[in-house]
Design a protein around this motif. Structure first.
Motif, PDB file in Angstrom:
ATOM      1  N   ALA A 184       0.840  -1.200   0.000  1.00 41.96           N
ATOM      2  CA  ALA A 184       0.000   0.000   0.000  1.00 41.96           C
ATOM      3  C   ALA A 184       0.874   1.250   0.000  1.00 41.96           C
ATOM      4  O   ALA A 184       1.964   1.268   0.565  1.00 41.96           O
ATOM      5  CB  ALA A 184      -0.912   0.000   1.214  1.00 41.96           C
ATOM      6  N   ALA A 185       0.377   2.277  -0.638  1.00 40.41           N
ATOM      7  CA  ALA A 185       1.034   3.587  -0.691  1.00 40.41           C
ATOM      8  C   ALA A 185      -0.036   4.612  -0.325  1.00 40.41           C
ATOM      9  O   ALA A 185      -0.904   4.927  -1.132  1.00 40.41           O
ATOM     10  CB  ALA A 185       1.607   3.843  -2.072  1.00 40.41           C
ATOM     11  N   TRP A 186       0.019   5.103   0.902  1.00 40.66           N
ATOM     12  CA  TRP A 186      -1.079   5.876   1.468  1.00 40.66           C
ATOM     13  C   TRP A 186      -0.949   7.372   1.250  1.00 40.66           C
ATOM     14  O   TRP A 186       0.134   7.935   1.375  1.00 40.66           O
ATOM     15  CB  TRP A 186      -1.169   5.632   2.974  1.00 40.66           C
ATOM     16  CG  TRP A 186      -1.349   4.201   3.347  1.00 40.66           C
ATOM     17  CD1 TRP A 186      -0.436   3.390   3.962  1.00 40.66           C
ATOM     18  CD2 TRP A 186      -2.511   3.387   3.122  1.00 40.66           C
ATOM     19  NE1 TRP A 186      -0.968   2.128   4.142  1.00 40.66           N
ATOM     20  CE2 TRP A 186      -2.237   2.101   3.633  1.00 40.66           C
ATOM     21  CE3 TRP A 186      -3.756   3.618   2.544  1.00 40.66           C
ATOM     22  CZ2 TRP A 186      -3.158   1.059   3.584  1.00 40.66           C
ATOM     23  CZ3 TRP A 186      -4.674   2.588   2.489  1.00 40.66           C
ATOM     24  CH2 TRP A 186      -4.375   1.335   3.013  1.00 40.66           C
TER      25      TRP A 186
ATOM     26  N   ASP B 272      -8.754  14.186   5.325  1.00 41.34           N
ATOM     27  CA  ASP B 272      -9.821  14.280   6.309  1.00 41.34           C
ATOM     28  C   ASP B 272     -10.988  13.444   5.769  1.00 41.34           C
ATOM     29  O   ASP B 272     -11.398  13.631   4.616  1.00 41.34           O
ATOM     30  CB  ASP B 272     -10.238  15.741   6.478  1.00 41.34           C
ATOM     31  CG  ASP B 272     -11.259  15.946   7.589  1.00 41.34           C
ATOM     32  OD1 ASP B 272     -12.144  15.081   7.778  1.00 41.34           O
ATOM     33  OD2 ASP B 272     -11.179  16.986   8.251  1.00 41.34           O
ATOM     34  N   PRO B 273     -11.538  12.526   6.564  1.00 46.53           N
ATOM     35  CA  PRO B 273     -12.638  11.678   6.072  1.00 46.53           C
ATOM     36  C   PRO B 273     -13.833  12.476   5.539  1.00 46.53           C
ATOM     37  O   PRO B 273     -14.550  12.004   4.665  1.00 46.53           O
ATOM     38  CB  PRO B 273     -13.045  10.849   7.291  1.00 46.53           C
ATOM     39  CG  PRO B 273     -11.904  10.937   8.228  1.00 46.53           C
ATOM     40  CD  PRO B 273     -11.167  12.203   7.931  1.00 46.53           C
TER      41      PRO B 273
ATOM     42  N   LYS C 252      -9.592   3.549   7.750  1.00 43.13           N
ATOM     43  CA  LYS C 252     -10.145   4.636   8.542  1.00 43.13           C
ATOM     44  C   LYS C 252     -10.086   4.257  10.008  1.00 43.13           C
ATOM     45  O   LYS C 252     -10.023   3.080  10.361  1.00 43.13           O
ATOM     46  CB  LYS C 252     -11.563   4.982   8.111  1.00 43.13           C
ATOM     47  CG  LYS C 252     -12.584   3.907   8.344  1.00 43.13           C
ATOM     48  CD  LYS C 252     -13.951   4.379   7.868  1.00 43.13           C
ATOM     49  CE  LYS C 252     -15.016   3.386   8.264  1.00 43.13           C
ATOM     50  NZ  LYS C 252     -16.342   3.867   7.978  1.00 43.13           N
ATOM     51  N   SER C 253     -10.084   5.278  10.831  1.00 47.89           N
ATOM     52  CA  SER C 253     -10.031   5.082  12.267  1.00 47.89           C
ATOM     53  C   SER C 253     -11.375   4.568  12.768  1.00 47.89           C
ATOM     54  O   SER C 253     -12.432   4.985  12.285  1.00 47.89           O
ATOM     55  CB  SER C 253      -9.689   6.407  12.944  1.00 47.89           C
ATOM     56  OG  SER C 253      -9.687   6.260  14.336  1.00 47.89           O
TER      57      SER C 253
ATOM     58  N   LYS D 116      -8.270  11.949  10.132  1.00 47.55           N
ATOM     59  CA  LYS D 116      -7.295  11.382   9.203  1.00 47.55           C
ATOM     60  C   LYS D 116      -7.739   9.997   8.769  1.00 47.55           C
ATOM     61  O   LYS D 116      -8.156   9.180   9.584  1.00 47.55           O
ATOM     62  CB  LYS D 116      -5.930  11.308   9.888  1.00 47.55           C
ATOM     63  CG  LYS D 116      -4.819  10.784   9.035  1.00 47.55           C
ATOM     64  CD  LYS D 116      -3.518  10.813   9.829  1.00 47.55           C
ATOM     65  CE  LYS D 116      -2.398  10.137   9.115  1.00 47.55           C
ATOM     66  NZ  LYS D 116      -1.171  10.119   9.911  1.00 47.55           N
ATOM     67  N   MET D 117      -7.637   9.762   7.479  1.00 43.64           N
ATOM     68  CA  MET D 117      -7.836   8.424   6.935  1.00 43.64           C
ATOM     69  C   MET D 117      -6.833   8.242   5.809  1.00 43.64           C
ATOM     70  O   MET D 117      -6.297   9.218   5.269  1.00 43.64           O
ATOM     71  CB  MET D 117      -9.272   8.211   6.442  1.00 43.64           C
ATOM     72  CG  MET D 117      -9.641   8.941   5.183  1.00 43.64           C
ATOM     73  SD  MET D 117     -11.352   8.664   4.639  1.00 43.64           S
ATOM     74  CE  MET D 117     -11.335   6.946   4.210  1.00 43.64           C
ATOM     75  N   GLY D 118      -6.571   7.004   5.448  1.00 46.97           N
ATOM     76  CA  GLY D 118      -5.617   6.704   4.391  1.00 46.97           C
ATOM     77  C   GLY D 118      -6.315   6.183   3.156  1.00 46.97           C
ATOM     78  O   GLY D 118      -7.167   5.301   3.250  1.00 46.97           O
TER      79      GLY D 118
END
Length: 139
Positions: free
Chosen positions: A44-46, A50-51, A89-90, A96-98
């Motif tokens: 993965a390359a994140w 912001d969600p 996601k958290s 923050k999410m990737g």
């Protein structure tokens, strides 16, 4: 070569089969190639957003599946049809999410700087009991 106005244009990310589509508000500022025990296996390359800025669409018959491990802070989502890892996601409220930039058109992100984050290799989880067997953190 990308121009400054290109960086604010929305970018689409899709899984291989097209069942999951993610719309970001802009090109990523940076891409992180995390080296934790799971991200390195997924390659993965994140990019982080912001969600509230992200739109995720899935076909009705193909919701994402999720994988939660370790401290149980993050949900890693993948397409239930083709298996591509699309985002994380958290579990708790977070700004923050990737988004996995491997789902983006390579031409859209080829000029974005990349970093390889090795810090996660030595960052312990809250409990050694939930760590991966290859976790290199000191507990």
């Amino acid at each position: 070569m990308a121009t400054p106005s290109d960086s604010i244009a929305p970018v689409k990310a899709t899984c291989h089969c097209g069942a999951v589509t993610i719309q970001t508000p802009s090109r990523p500022r940076e891409i992180n190639e995390c080296q934790c025990t799971i991200c390195r296996r997924w390659a993965a390359a994140w990019a982080y957003y912001d969600p509230k800025e992200i739109r995720i669409s899935v076909t009705d018959s193909s919701p994402t599946k999720k994988y939660v491990w370790g401290d149980r802070d993050l949900e890693f989502h993948f397409c239930s049809v083709c298996g591509c890892v699309t985002h994380w996601k958290s579990i708790q409220e977070s700004r923050k999410m990737g988004i996995n930039t491997r789902m983006m058109d390579p031409d859209e992100v080829k000029t974005v700087s990349r970093r390889i984050s090795y810090g996660t290799l030595s960052t312990p989880l809250r409990s050694k009991e939930t760590a991966h067997s290859e976790d290199k953190a000191q507990y």
